[in-house]
Design a protein around this motif. Structure first.
Motif, PDB file in Angstrom:
ATOM      1  N   THR A  90       0.846  -0.808  -0.256  1.00 19.31           N
ATOM      2  CA  THR A  90      -0.351   0.293  -0.206  1.00 19.31           C
ATOM      3  C   THR A  90       1.158   1.565   0.069  1.00 19.31           C
ATOM      4  O   THR A  90       0.673   2.138  -0.689  1.00 19.31           O
ATOM      5  CB  THR A  90      -1.112   0.229   1.224  1.00 19.31           C
ATOM      6  N   LEU A  91       1.850   0.837   0.863  1.00 22.50           N
ATOM      7  CA  LEU A  91       2.283   2.582   0.585  1.00 22.50           C
ATOM      8  C   LEU A  91       3.077   2.207  -0.935  1.00 22.50           C
ATOM      9  O   LEU A  91       3.893   3.667  -1.104  1.00 22.50           O
ATOM     10  CB  LEU A  91       3.792   1.957   2.004  1.00 22.50           C
ATOM     11  N   GLY A  92       4.106   1.292  -1.871  1.00 26.29           N
ATOM     12  CA  GLY A  92       4.648   1.516  -3.126  1.00 26.29           C
ATOM     13  C   GLY A  92       2.757   2.446  -3.576  1.00 26.29           C
ATOM     14  O   GLY A  92       3.460   2.916  -4.658  1.00 26.29           O
ATOM     15  N   ARG A  93       1.696   1.960  -3.616  1.00 20.32           N
ATOM     16  CA  ARG A  93       0.931   2.644  -4.523  1.00 20.32           C
ATOM     17  C   ARG A  93       0.700   4.098  -3.989  1.00 20.32           C
ATOM     18  O   ARG A  93       0.513   4.878  -4.802  1.00 20.32           O
ATOM     19  CB  ARG A  93      -0.229   1.443  -3.458  1.00 20.32           C
ATOM     20  N   ILE A  94       0.868   4.176  -2.811  1.00 17.13           N
ATOM     21  CA  ILE A  94       0.223   6.075  -2.515  1.00 17.13           C
ATOM     22  C   ILE A  94       2.221   6.576  -2.625  1.00 17.13           C
ATOM     23  O   ILE A  94       1.767   7.157  -3.589  1.00 17.13           O
ATOM     24  CB  ILE A  94       0.930   5.708  -1.024  1.00 17.13           C
ATOM     25  N   ALA A  95       2.564   6.286  -2.927  1.00 20.27           N
ATOM     26  CA  ALA A  95       4.088   6.826  -3.127  1.00 20.27           C
ATOM     27  C   ALA A  95       3.653   6.970  -5.116  1.00 20.27           C
ATOM     28  O   ALA A  95       4.168   7.771  -5.400  1.00 20.27           O
ATOM     29  CB  ALA A  95       5.358   5.429  -3.180  1.00 20.27           C
ATOM     30  N   THR A  96       3.352   5.565  -5.303  1.00 20.67           N
ATOM     31  CA  THR A  96       3.571   6.550  -7.096  1.00 20.67           C
ATOM     32  C   THR A  96       2.584   6.558  -7.429  1.00 20.67           C
ATOM     33  O   THR A  96       1.701   7.747  -8.208  1.00 20.67           O
ATOM     34  CB  THR A  96       2.570   4.239  -7.170  1.00 20.67           C
ATOM     35  N   ALA A  97       1.275   6.545  -6.478  1.00 21.30           N
ATOM     36  CA  ALA A  97      -0.018   7.738  -6.885  1.00 21.30           C
ATOM     37  C   ALA A  97       0.748   9.334  -6.734  1.00 21.30           C
ATOM     38  O   ALA A  97       0.100  10.386  -7.299  1.00 21.30           O
ATOM     39  CB  ALA A  97      -1.406   6.958  -6.249  1.00 21.30           C
ATOM     40  N   LEU A  98       1.056   9.355  -5.803  1.00 21.73           N
ATOM     41  CA  LEU A  98       2.442  11.216  -5.360  1.00 21.73           C
ATOM     42  C   LEU A  98       2.805  11.534  -6.419  1.00 21.73           C
ATOM     43  O   LEU A  98       3.993  12.476  -6.322  1.00 21.73           O
ATOM     44  CB  LEU A  98       1.599  11.002  -3.593  1.00 21.73           C
TER      45      LEU A  98
END
Length: 120
Positions: A90-98
């Protein structure tokens, strides 16, 4: 008359559950790989304030970020206020989205801070 063969008589056959269906969950669990992390350097936790600051700087709403990472807005809010942690995925998804590196939205705590040492 041929001899009767019972499913539960063989040691490899799964036992039946109360509904009469075979219980294959135990067999599946044995075949799955371990979910333990392979590294032991430290514990990565989300930096909620950084996530919120970067999200707002990008002009992104909480609802938009939630849609992009396929989580609920409530979940994202709890991560940002640090009431809840987030998995590495999930942290990876957040970083990618941001559009930011993951180290910008996380804190790493050395492993030895998790476990209390001997008192001297």
């Amino acid at each position: 008359m041929p001899p009767q063969v019972w499913a539960h008589a063989t040691p490899s056959a799964p036992k039946n559950t109360h509904s009469g269906r075979p219980n294959t969950q135990r067999n599946r669990q044995k075949d799955l790989p371990s979910r333990r992390p392979t590294h032991t350097l430290g514990v990565v936790t989300p930096n909620g304030a950084a996530i919120r600051t970067i999200r707002e700087a990008r002009g992104m709403s909480l609802q938009r970020l939630a849609r992009l990472i396929e989580r609920s807005p409530g979940f994202v809010s709890r991560v940002e206020t640090e009431d809840r942690g987030a998995s590495p995925e999930t942290l990876g998804r957040i970083a990618t989205a941001l559009r930011t590196p993951i180290h910008a939205i996380t804190r790493e705590k050395p492993r030895d801070q998790d476990e209390p040492g001997p008192r001297t």
